[in-house]
Design a protein around this motif. Sequence first.
Motif, short mmCIF file in Angstrom:
data_model
loop_
_atom_site.label_atom_id
_atom_site.label_comp_id
_atom_site.label_asym_id
_atom_site.label_seq_id
_atom_site.Cartn_x
_atom_site.Cartn_y
_atom_site.Cartn_z
N ILE A 34 5.49 -10.92 -3.75
CA ILE A 34 6.35 -12.06 -4.33
C ILE A 34 6.43 -12.17 -5.81
O ILE A 34 7.39 -12.16 -6.50
N TYR A 35 4.99 -11.98 -6.25
CA TYR A 35 5.01 -12.13 -7.69
C TYR A 35 5.74 -10.96 -8.54
O TYR A 35 6.41 -11.12 -9.42
N ALA A 36 5.45 -9.57 -7.75
CA ALA A 36 6.33 -8.41 -8.43
C ALA A 36 7.76 -8.66 -8.34
O ALA A 36 8.52 -7.94 -9.34
N ARG B 18 8.51 1.88 -8.30
CA ARG B 18 7.63 2.39 -9.35
C ARG B 18 7.11 1.21 -10.18
O ARG B 18 6.12 1.12 -10.63
N TYR B 19 8.11 0.03 -10.25
CA TYR B 19 7.54 -1.04 -11.06
C TYR B 19 6.41 -1.88 -10.44
O TYR B 19 5.41 -2.03 -11.00
N THR B 20 6.41 -1.97 -9.27
CA THR B 20 5.32 -2.65 -8.42
C THR B 20 4.29 -1.81 -8.49
O THR B 20 3.25 -2.25 -8.54
N SER B 21 4.45 -0.45 -8.30
CA SER B 21 3.38 0.56 -8.24
C SER B 21 2.56 0.44 -9.51
O SER B 21 1.21 0.61 -9.67
N SER B 22 3.31 0.41 -10.61
CA SER B 22 2.43 0.30 -12.05
C SER B 22 1.83 -1.22 -12.08
O SER B 22 0.74 -0.89 -12.65
N LEU B 23 2.14 -1.98 -11.72
CA LEU B 23 1.54 -3.00 -11.62
C LEU B 23 -0.06 -3.12 -10.86
O LEU B 23 -0.86 -3.36 -11.21
N GLN C 169 -1.44 -0.58 -9.86
CA GLN C 169 -2.33 0.50 -10.34
C GLN C 169 -2.79 0.30 -11.80
O GLN C 169 -3.67 0.57 -12.37
N GLY C 170 -2.18 -0.96 -12.07
CA GLY C 170 -2.69 -1.13 -13.53
C GLY C 170 -3.23 -2.56 -13.66
O GLY C 170 -4.52 -2.88 -13.26
N GLY C 171 -2.73 -3.67 -14.23
CA GLY C 171 -3.36 -4.95 -14.30
C GLY C 171 -3.80 -5.77 -13.02
O GLY C 171 -4.63 -6.61 -13.14
N TRP C 172 -2.96 -5.54 -11.98
CA TRP C 172 -3.41 -6.07 -10.63
C TRP C 172 -4.37 -5.11 -9.88
O TRP C 172 -4.55 -5.23 -8.65
N TRP C 173 -5.18 -4.30 -10.50
CA TRP C 173 -6.14 -3.29 -9.98
C TRP C 173 -6.92 -3.97 -8.85
O TRP C 173 -7.57 -3.49 -7.89
N PHE C 174 -7.43 -5.25 -9.20
CA PHE C 174 -8.78 -5.95 -8.48
C PHE C 174 -8.17 -6.11 -6.99
O PHE C 174 -9.10 -6.30 -6.22
N VAL C 175 -6.83 -6.24 -6.57
CA VAL C 175 -6.54 -6.67 -5.35
C VAL C 175 -6.85 -5.37 -4.44
O VAL C 175 -7.64 -5.47 -3.56
N PRO C 176 -6.22 -4.02 -4.53
CA PRO C 176 -6.72 -2.98 -3.74
C PRO C 176 -8.07 -2.65 -3.87
O PRO C 176 -8.71 -2.11 -2.95
N ALA C 177 -8.84 -3.06 -4.99
CA ALA C 177 -10.26 -2.67 -5.11
C ALA C 177 -10.78 -3.83 -4.03
O ALA C 177 -11.80 -3.34 -3.56
N LEU C 178 -10.43 -4.96 -3.83
CA LEU C 178 -11.05 -5.94 -2.94
C LEU C 178 -10.62 -5.63 -1.40
O LEU C 178 -11.74 -6.09 -0.61
N ILE C 179 -9.73 -5.08 -1.18
CA ILE C 179 -9.37 -4.95 0.11
C ILE C 179 -10.45 -3.97 1.15
O ILE C 179 -10.87 -4.55 2.30
N PRO C 180 -10.87 -3.02 0.69
CA PRO C 180 -11.79 -2.49 1.50
C PRO C 180 -13.04 -3.34 1.75
O PRO C 180 -13.81 -3.46 2.80
N PHE C 181 -13.48 -4.07 0.90
CA PHE C 181 -14.58 -5.13 0.98
C PHE C 181 -14.26 -6.18 2.01
O PHE C 181 -15.01 -6.55 2.86
#
Length: 276
Positions: free
Chosen positions: A86-88, A108-113, A115-127
């Motif tokens: 939604i934000y993207a 590609r724009y959403t992917s850059s977000l 993998q960039g500034g929003w890195w903490f969301v995919p980092a949290l998913i495994p936890f």
Amino acid sequence: MSTSKRLTNWDLLRALSMFLVVVVHIAPQLGSFRNINASAIASTAAIICDPIFFCLSGYFALKPLKKSYKDYLFGKALSLLLPIFIYATLLYAYKAATGQLQDTNYIRYTSSLVQGGWWFVPALIPFILVAPVLSKMFDALDDRTCKIALFVTLGIYAWGGLSSAANSLLINSQHVTFAAAISMLQRIIPQSLLGGTYFTFFCMGYFVKRVNPLLNRQEAWFIKTAGISFFIIDIVSAYFGLERSDPSFNWMIVTVAIFVAFDGIKLLSICPHEHR
């Protein structure tokens, strides 16, 4: 009509961590003041928002399931993944309308977000995926074991922060033998638990929630004092280019100290609701 009381100290901590995110992004604009790099100091101090985020996530996620695991995953997917798209989409539409996009490809724009500034969301998913299992494992521990685990973890990370700074100072002052001794000890005595990841901070969310009520006044004071000390050590280490890990070992002590301090803040929000 009845009322339910909600402790809002954790909402206050959430608000503080979000404010620190803003500080991290505006810090580069501060520049220097009287030959002191204010940007470096502000950004290093404010980046504590990252470990606070993961510890808060564990604080609320590591609890017994009240529904099926399937429903749990579905709810987490809605709360974590849906806002990203939604934000993207909103950001993409705004930047496309204002001509700020160099690459107009949405994927590609959403992917850059992500993998960039929003890195903490995919980092949290495994936890989040293993949180229900971790909660059952941790619940099986008695209070004394949880308290020991918290203090042992703090000790390990304190050693990591201090030994890293000491090693850099010894190398810079050309005390090669002492630096070699520190390096050897760093291989023998662990500097962190699962270094280079925020998983330990996520798990610590459970232990600060479990152990906080068990701390006496002296223990709480000790942790908060240590937190202030290691916060200063971290800023000084970053400012003078001393060895620091990512995430910093010092952050564990600082984060736990912040949670102990906020646990002592009792702000009650009275929320009226009707009984049926």
